[in-house]
Motif scaffolding. Structure first.
Motif, PDB file in Angstrom:
ATOM      1  N   UNK A  57      -5.445   8.068  13.008  1.00 29.78           N
ATOM      2  CA  UNK A  57      -6.901   8.137  12.851  1.00 29.78           C
ATOM      3  C   UNK A  57      -7.260   8.504  11.412  1.00 29.78           C
ATOM      4  N   UNK A  58      -6.547   9.426  10.813  1.00 37.14           N
ATOM      5  CA  UNK A  58      -6.807   9.820   9.421  1.00 37.14           C
ATOM      6  C   UNK A  58      -6.569   8.652   8.476  1.00 37.14           C
ATOM      7  N   UNK A  59      -5.492   7.926   8.686  1.00 41.70           N
ATOM      8  CA  UNK A  59      -5.193   6.766   7.841  1.00 41.70           C
ATOM      9  C   UNK A  59      -6.266   5.695   8.011  1.00 41.70           C
ATOM     10  N   UNK A  60      -6.705   5.458   9.239  1.00 42.00           N
ATOM     11  CA  UNK A  60      -7.741   4.453   9.491  1.00 42.00           C
ATOM     12  C   UNK A  60      -9.058   4.834   8.820  1.00 42.00           C
ATOM     13  N   UNK A 109     -12.069   3.322   1.786  1.00 45.58           N
ATOM     14  CA  UNK A 109     -11.683   2.517   0.620  1.00 45.58           C
ATOM     15  C   UNK A 109     -12.334   1.141   0.677  1.00 45.58           C
ATOM     16  N   UNK A 110     -12.342   0.516   1.850  1.00 47.71           N
ATOM     17  CA  UNK A 110     -12.950  -0.820   1.960  1.00 47.71           C
ATOM     18  C   UNK A 110     -14.459  -0.764   1.729  1.00 47.71           C
ATOM     19  N   UNK A 111     -15.120   0.278   2.183  1.00 41.54           N
ATOM     20  CA  UNK A 111     -16.567   0.430   1.919  1.00 41.54           C
ATOM     21  C   UNK A 111     -16.806   0.587   0.422  1.00 41.54           C
ATOM     22  N   UNK A 124     -18.975  -2.086  -1.848  1.00 41.84           N
ATOM     23  CA  UNK A 124     -20.118  -1.670  -2.672  1.00 41.84           C
ATOM     24  C   UNK A 124     -19.844  -2.001  -4.141  1.00 41.84           C
ATOM     25  N   UNK A 125     -18.658  -1.762  -4.624  1.00 41.22           N
ATOM     26  CA  UNK A 125     -18.316  -2.062  -6.015  1.00 41.22           C
ATOM     27  C   UNK A 125     -18.417  -3.559  -6.282  1.00 41.22           C
ATOM     28  N   UNK A 126     -18.001  -4.378  -5.343  1.00 40.88           N
ATOM     29  CA  UNK A 126     -18.083  -5.830  -5.514  1.00 40.88           C
ATOM     30  C   UNK A 126     -19.532  -6.298  -5.553  1.00 40.88           C
ATOM     31  N   UNK A 127     -20.370  -5.729  -4.680  1.00 42.21           N
ATOM     32  CA  UNK A 127     -21.792  -6.100  -4.681  1.00 42.21           C
ATOM     33  C   UNK A 127     -22.450  -5.692  -5.989  1.00 42.21           C
ATOM     34  N   UNK A 128     -22.193  -4.477  -6.428  1.00 45.86           N
ATOM     35  CA  UNK A 128     -22.780  -3.994  -7.690  1.00 45.86           C
ATOM     36  C   UNK A 128     -22.302  -4.855  -8.854  1.00 45.86           C
ATOM     37  N   UNK A 129     -21.040  -5.182  -8.880  1.00 47.24           N
ATOM     38  CA  UNK A 129     -20.499  -6.017  -9.955  1.00 47.24           C
ATOM     39  C   UNK A 129     -21.122  -7.410  -9.944  1.00 47.24           C
ATOM     40  N   UNK A 130     -21.274  -8.013  -8.792  1.00 50.99           N
ATOM     41  CA  UNK A 130     -21.867  -9.353  -8.730  1.00 50.99           C
ATOM     42  C   UNK A 130     -23.340  -9.328  -9.115  1.00 50.99           C
TER      43      UNK A 130
END
Length: 142
Positions: free
Chosen positions: A112-115, A121-123, A127-133
């Motif tokens: 559960x901790x790893x998930x 990380x994926x969130x 967000x970083x990809x949206x901001x960059x685009x």
């Protein structure tokens, strides 16, 4: 003691589990009722478990090594004469099942901790990809 609401079992210091573990530790050498009483007195104190419950628990989990007959009277006579007993086979399997259950709980917690970490990380990357685009597609850029 804290109780787990789903299976109604104490999380720590479970008497039944402690007795099974103690019996499993002495599975080859055998145990005596007097040693069982000393174990309970040491681990839980003299007043924690009543005498009748001690006897009931002992006869439920242990069987005489020298099996002349397995009548209840024989078991009680062997117990009173401080005869040697060993953990019953079904009690040994219950101990193994309880160990497996605890290991599964521990593995579940770590999974559960790893998930949760992977989701975080994926969130962040999303967000970083949206901001960059958005920055790259703006007319003032480059």
């Amino acid at each position: 003691m804290k109780w787990n609401s789903k299976i109604r079992m104490p999380k720590q210091n479970n008497l039944y589990y402690a007795v099974l573990r103690w019996g499993n530790d002495h599975i080859n050498s055998g145990v005596k009722f007097s040693a069982f009483n000393r174990f309970l007195d040491t681990e839980y104190g003299e007043d924690f478990v009543s005498t009748s419950r001690r006897e009931e628990l002992f006869l439920e989990l242990f069987t005489p090594i020298n099996k002349a007959s397995l009548t209840s009277a024989y078991k009680i006579r062997e117990r009173d004469n401080d005869g040697e007993f060993h953990l019953k086979i079904d009690a040994a399997f219950r101990f193994i099942e309880l160990q497996e259950l605890q290991e599964a709980r521990d593995s579940s917690r770590s999974a559960m901790s790893i998930a949760i970490g992977a989701i975080a990380i994926s969130i962040f990357l999303c967000v970083a990809q949206i901001v960059t685009s958005v920055i790259l597609s703006s007319p003032t850029c480059c």
